[in-house]
Design a protein around this motif. Structure first.
Motif: not given
Length: 151
Positions: A9, A11, A14, A54-59, A113
């Motif tokens: 994640e 956040d 990264s 990258h998971s559980s995020c905007k992109q 994406p």
DNA sequence: GCCAACGTTGGC
DNA sequence: GCCAACGTTGGC
């Protein structure tokens, strides 16, 4: 040499955080799922490479590449009562959870994406698209090549 | 914030 | 060992 995909994640941690380590090893810890644990412990080897997802995020998508610099060892957080990854059932003699060390290789010029991965015919069998909740997973050489071309 | 998918727990 | 209840992951 094998290929893997590691979820994070952004956040929390990264691809930029990994890049900021300037080549020093980052412990890939906090894996608390048995299937993922078994892969880490039994299969992930020094010199293997991994897509950083990258998971559980905007992109959501694939952000870059890391290399494995140390094979599985007991995740120290399981012994630390202060850690959110503390596991009272684990002991130094009988560790339950494992981690590996990774080093930054590169960040993709753009994040690939998830939606695009889903549209790629050649990726239809990718574990990421078939099994939602696995945070350490194998990537085939064909999938690897294709994703690098998409980046 | 919702919800589907799936993993874990615990009673029996 | 079964299975219901519950918790977590993770996309949207």
């Amino acid at each position: 040499m094998a290929y893997w995909l590691l979820k994070t994640e952004p956040d929390e941690f990264s691809i930029d955080d990994l890049a900021g380590r300037n080549g020093s090893p980052e412990p890939w810890n906090g894996i608390r799922n048995y299937q993922a644990r078994n892969i880490l412990r039994d299969q992930v080897s020094v010199g293997d490479e991994a897509l950083i997802y990258h998971s559980s995020c905007k992109q959501v998508g694939i952000a870059g590449i890391a290399a494995v610099s140390r094979a599985a060892y007991a995740d120290p957080d399981q012994f630390n009562p202060e850690s959110k990854y503390f596991d009272p059932k684990a002991s130094e003699n009988d560790p339950r959870w494992f981690c590996v060390d990774v080093v930054f290789k590169r960040k993709f010029p753009r994040l690939v994406p998830l939606a695009e991965l889903k549209r790629q015919a050649g990726l239809a069998n990718m574990v990421l698209l078939r099994q939602g909740r696995l945070s350490v997973q194998a990537v085939t050489a064909e999938e690897w090549k294709l994703i690098l071309q998409m980046a």
